[in-house]
Design an enzyme around this catalytic site. Structure first.
Site, mmCIF file in Angstrom:
data_model
loop_
_atom_site.group_PDB
_atom_site.id
_atom_site.type_symbol
_atom_site.label_atom_id
_atom_site.label_comp_id
_atom_site.label_asym_id
_atom_site.label_seq_id
_atom_site.Cartn_x
_atom_site.Cartn_y
_atom_site.Cartn_z
ATOM 1 N N LYS A 1 -28.283 1.020 4.537
ATOM 2 C CA LYS A 1 -28.731 1.533 3.560
ATOM 3 C C LYS A 1 -30.300 1.714 3.271
ATOM 4 O O LYS A 1 -30.960 0.905 3.670
ATOM 5 C CB LYS A 1 -28.239 2.345 2.346
ATOM 6 C CG LYS A 1 -26.437 2.596 2.863
ATOM 7 C CD LYS A 1 -25.855 3.827 3.166
ATOM 8 C CE LYS A 1 -24.540 3.336 3.928
ATOM 9 N NZ LYS A 1 -23.535 3.341 2.923
HETATM 10 C C1 LIG Z 1 -22.032 3.371 3.004
HETATM 11 C C2 LIG Z 1 -21.499 5.111 2.387
HETATM 12 C C3 LIG Z 1 -20.204 4.582 1.245
HETATM 13 C C4 LIG Z 1 -19.628 3.286 1.028
HETATM 14 O O1 LIG Z 1 -20.341 2.285 0.523
HETATM 15 P P1 LIG Z 1 -20.634 1.043 1.111
HETATM 16 O O2 LIG Z 1 -21.505 0.173 -0.066
HETATM 17 O O3 LIG Z 1 -20.295 0.552 2.036
HETATM 18 O O4 LIG Z 1 -18.749 0.606 0.456
HETATM 19 C C5 LIG Z 1 -19.737 5.644 0.893
HETATM 20 N N1 LIG Z 1 -20.209 7.269 1.704
HETATM 21 C C6 LIG Z 1 -20.794 7.002 2.116
HETATM 22 C C7 LIG Z 1 -21.593 8.658 2.518
HETATM 23 C C8 LIG Z 1 -21.019 6.214 2.586
HETATM 24 O O5 LIG Z 1 -22.497 5.895 3.934
#
Ligand SMILES: *Cc1c(COP(=O)(O)O)cnc(C)c1O
Length: 402
Positions: free
Chosen positions: A198
């Site tokens: 991210k």
């Molecule tokens: C990464 C992600 C999540 C979950 O986040 P984590 O920190 O990996 O638990 C939820 N929704 C979307 C669209 C994501 O890309």
């Protein structure tokens, strides 16, 4: 095509001699120093860095409150708890997302309902949301897919008319804007993720931002076993060691090591987004007139922060499938990926009775998309290599070859 043809093309040197992933973090010495400082301090968890990180995120997105969690998924779970999702609830979300956007509803015993996507933005379609409403609908979880905010004018209208909570899944969209307003500032609750792919990372980690104090209180208590020490909430008030567990919560706390990393990363977020936008402009320029490609569409009211760059293949202009093109790009050392398998098509959801055919636009899109490498540490040369490889592979599979 015979397999010998393939060897002739891809037996030669790959466009890149080293593999480039589709996404990765950028950690520098100041990040490392920030974590070391916490390691030498008194608090490894539940210390001052958590609140500093929460306040910095709240300030960045323009929200009153922020609550840090051990992951984005934990944050979504807590948001569903705060919204009062239970066994009776239906919650509408997009199928074009990571499974966590729907799993969080199941954690609360509720039922996810998938609305189809808009074929241009790939975000949840407000018209489809309306079709899926029932008397049991309690919330909507729109996903800001690839970093582009969903159609919140329409979604918020639907929510207002039907008394629904909007939990925005902004795992892709920190730093994005909708009609000029920062993502995280205008929905009931907004979730961010700090997984390494991210925009900014804490290793694992997540955050909910909200302007609602009641949600804020519930999120904080849920994060720590459902326990409170807040004397205003306790049934016995005169014993200083006293605390109460008032509902079933979890240990979803972020550590101070992670919060310090997040704070340090946040200083660089604007720069990271600028770099992402630059790579995107190179891609857009190179792909805009390609007959076999549909580059990403940006809605006027939305300003993406560009987590993903997705090209859509025009399979009518190609002699092969998405699968072969992905394999060929991997052969060129380009780490392309596919985001996402529509959630309702996973075996777990199929076993629960969800059916292929319920979201035709998302299902069709899934067959045709490829995510290209996009991360702030990419160089100009990296981007040119990706462009070169995509053009090379598409030229080979162009329908004129058949
Ligand atoms: C990464 C992600 C999540 C979950 O986040 P984590 O920190 O990996 O638990 C939820 N929704 C979307 C669209 C994501 O890309």
């Amino acid at each position: 095509m015979k397999s010998s043809d393939k060897l002739a093309l891809f037996g030669g040197p790959a466009v890149r001699s080293t593999y480039i992933p589709y996404g990765r973090q950028w950690i520098d010495d100041t990040d490392i120093e920030a974590v070391i400082e916490v390691l030498k301090s008194d608090y490894l968890t539940t210390g001052p860095k958590i609140e500093q990180f929460e306040q910095a995120i709240a300030h960045f997105v323009g929200a009153k409150f922020a609550v840090a969690f051990s992951s984005g998924t934990a944050a979504l779970h807590a948001a569903c708890f705060a919204a009062g999702i239970n066994e009776e609830s239906q919650v509408i979300t997009s199928p074009m997302t990571f499974a966590a956007s729907a799993n969080c509803v199941l954690y609360m015993g509720g039922t996810p309902v998938f609305a189809d996507i808009d074929p241009h933005t790939y975000n949840i379609s407000p018209a489809s949301v309306r079709e899926k409403l029932t008397s049991k609908t309690k919330a909507i979880i729109p996903v800001d897919f690839t970093g582009q905010p969903a159609a919140y004018k329409e979604i918020r209208e639907i929510a207002k008319e039907n008394n629904l909570v909007v939990i925005e899944d902004a795992a892709h969209a920190i730093g994005a804007k909708y009609k000029g307003a920062p993502v995280g500032s205008f929905n009931d609750m907004t979730m961010f993720s700090f997984h390494p792919v991210k925009h900014i990372t804490t290793g694992e980690g997540g955050m909910i931002t909200t302007n609602n104090e009641s949600y804020y209180q519930k999120l904080v208590q849920f994060r720590s076993h459902g326990i409170t020490r807040d004397s205003a909430k306790l049934s016995i008030k005169d014993e200083p060691y006293y605390y109460e567990m008032q509902h079933l919560g979890f240990n979803y706390r972020l550590t101070d090591l992670q919060a310090a990393l997040g704070l340090s990363q946040l200083q660089k977020l604007d720069h990271f987004i600028k770099k992402r936008k630059h790579i995107v402009s190179l891609y857009n320029e190179s792909f805009k007139d390609h007959p076999a490609l549909i580059p990403p569409f940006q809605a006027k009211e939305a300003e993406s922060s560009w987590h993903l760059y997705i090209i859509r293949l025009n399979l009518n202009r190609l002699t092969t499938s998405r699968k072969e093109i992905v394999a060929a790009l991997h052969g060129e050392n380009i780490g392309v990926n596919v985001h996402y398998i529509p959630v309702h098509q996973h075996p777990y959801y199929q076993n629960k009775g969800f059916r292929t055919g319920e979201c035709p636009e998302a299902e069709k899109l899934y067959q045709e998309i490829i995510s290209l490498p996009l991360f702030p540490k990419m160089t100009e040369q990296d981007a040119q290599d990706v462009i070169h490889a995509v053009k090379k592979v598409l030229a080979y599979y162009a329908s004129a070859h058949s």
